[in-house]
Design an enzyme around this catalytic site. Structure first.
Site: not given
Ligand code: NDP
Length: 283
Positions: A20, A71, A92, A108, A136, A158, A160-161, A222
């Site tokens: 972090s 979170k 967060n 966020d 997510g 997304n 997964t719809l 992000m």
């Molecule tokens: P989650 O694990 O909650 O969600 C992940 C999402 O990514 C899901 O919708 C998933 O889809 C999708 N996904 C994963 N792999 C793939 C792929 N190969 N192709 C398409 N879709 C994919 O994560 P978070 O929402 O918590 O975080 C997401 C990103 O944002 C992370 O990289 C995190 O580090 C970043 N982040 C950055 C912040 C910043 O301050 N810069 C703040 C918060 C987050 P499915 O539903 O189909 O599985």
């Protein structure tokens, strides 16, 4: 930075948390402001989250930032939540209040809007639809922030719809669920695209049809490791303005610091440069 018997303590909880950047940002601000405070990491086992939070009630800790994967559980563990945390469906920030209750917040979305204002200053969230890739916690927070800022329509695309549908339903009429397989159509006419998937983190590529966006669209990722992700590289090659995830991280940390330490972070500290130095030297 001075430590004493009255030192105000805040920190970040996650699993993992050792990479972090938040301790770098907050401790640099504490030092520059010469405050009697400290910001420390707490890497805890996933099973222990609720027990950890309960144990901190009444401990005098000022507050915690919360990162992956806690979170959603942070929002559930709090006694109260701000409107933006409820809308984002995730927290967060946890603020430990004087009456031993815990308030959940979500900065966020503020961080996201800060990043757009800082790196794409002409961007107007009210000018047209935006597309969020992912469904997510990060995606829901980003979508909530755009809607709160007056964006007329947020498309959640997304893989997964069903998850996109759940997020859109939680956000109300301003949000629409799209399957990622319809990305060409989903990116048509948008003013911004935000990658909120963890695809980069998992080492998997995400091939977005960015050429379907209008030339004035702003592209944000992000993910900030690497700082200029393949999506941002492609966006720049197409001549699009870009916004990086590190600026969002700084943007969410500023209001968190104010909540923990009772004053705005001092100006004139280049925390982005400090964070970049760490990123450049980390594996
Ligand atoms: P989650 O694990 O909650 O969600 C992940 C999402 O990514 C899901 O919708 C998933 O889809 C999708 N996904 C994963 N792999 C793939 C792929 N190969 N192709 C398409 N879709 C994919 O994560 P978070 O929402 O918590 O975080 C997401 C990103 O944002 C992370 O990289 C995190 O580090 C970043 N982040 C950055 C912040 C910043 O301050 N810069 C703040 C918060 C987050 P499915 O539903 O189909 O599985």
């Amino acid at each position: 930075m001075t430590l004493s018997g009255k030192t105000r303590v805040a920190g970040v909880v996650g699993q993992p948390v050792r990479h972090s950047l938040s301790p770098i940002l907050h401790n640099a601000w504490l030092k520059a402001a010469d405050l009697d405070g400290v910001y420390v990491p707490f890497e805890i086992a996933e099973l222990n989250f609720e027990a950890f939070i309960t144990g901190l009630r009444g401990s005098g800790i000022a507050g915690l930032n919360v990162t992956l994967p806690f979170k959603l559980r942070a929002l559930a563990a709090a006694d109260q939540a701000t409107h933006r945390a409820r809308l984002a469906g995730a927290a967060n920030v946890l603020i430990f209040q004087k009456d031993d209750t815990i308030l959940a917040d979500n900065t966020d979305g503020l961080g996201l809007l800060w990043a757009f204002a800082s790196q794409a200053p002409g961007f107007d969230p009210q000018a047209g639809p935006v597309a969020i890739i992912g469904a997510g916690g990060g995606a829901q927070g980003a979508a909530a922030a755009f809607l709160e800022a007056g964006c007329p329509k947020v498309r959640i695309l997304n893989r997964t719809l069903e998850k996109a549908e759940q997020v859109a339903q939680a956000l109300g009429a301003g949000a629409e669920a799209w399957s990622l397989t319809r990305a060409v159509e989903g990116l048509d006419g948008v003013m911004a695209v935000v990658n909120a998937t963890s695809a980069g983190l998992l080492g998997e590529g995400l091939d977005l049809p960015l050429d379907a966006t209008p030339p004035e669209a702003v592209i944000m990722d992000m993910t900030y490791k690497p700082l200029i992700t393949p999506i941002l590289t492609r966006a720049r090659a197409l001549g699009r303005q870009t916004v990086d995830g590190l600026e969002m991280l700084v943007g969410q940390a500023r209001p968190s610091f104010a909540a923990f330490f009772g004053q705005e972070p001092p100006l004139g500290v280049d925390v982005r440069r400090l964070a970049l130095n760490v990123l450049e030297h980390s594996t």
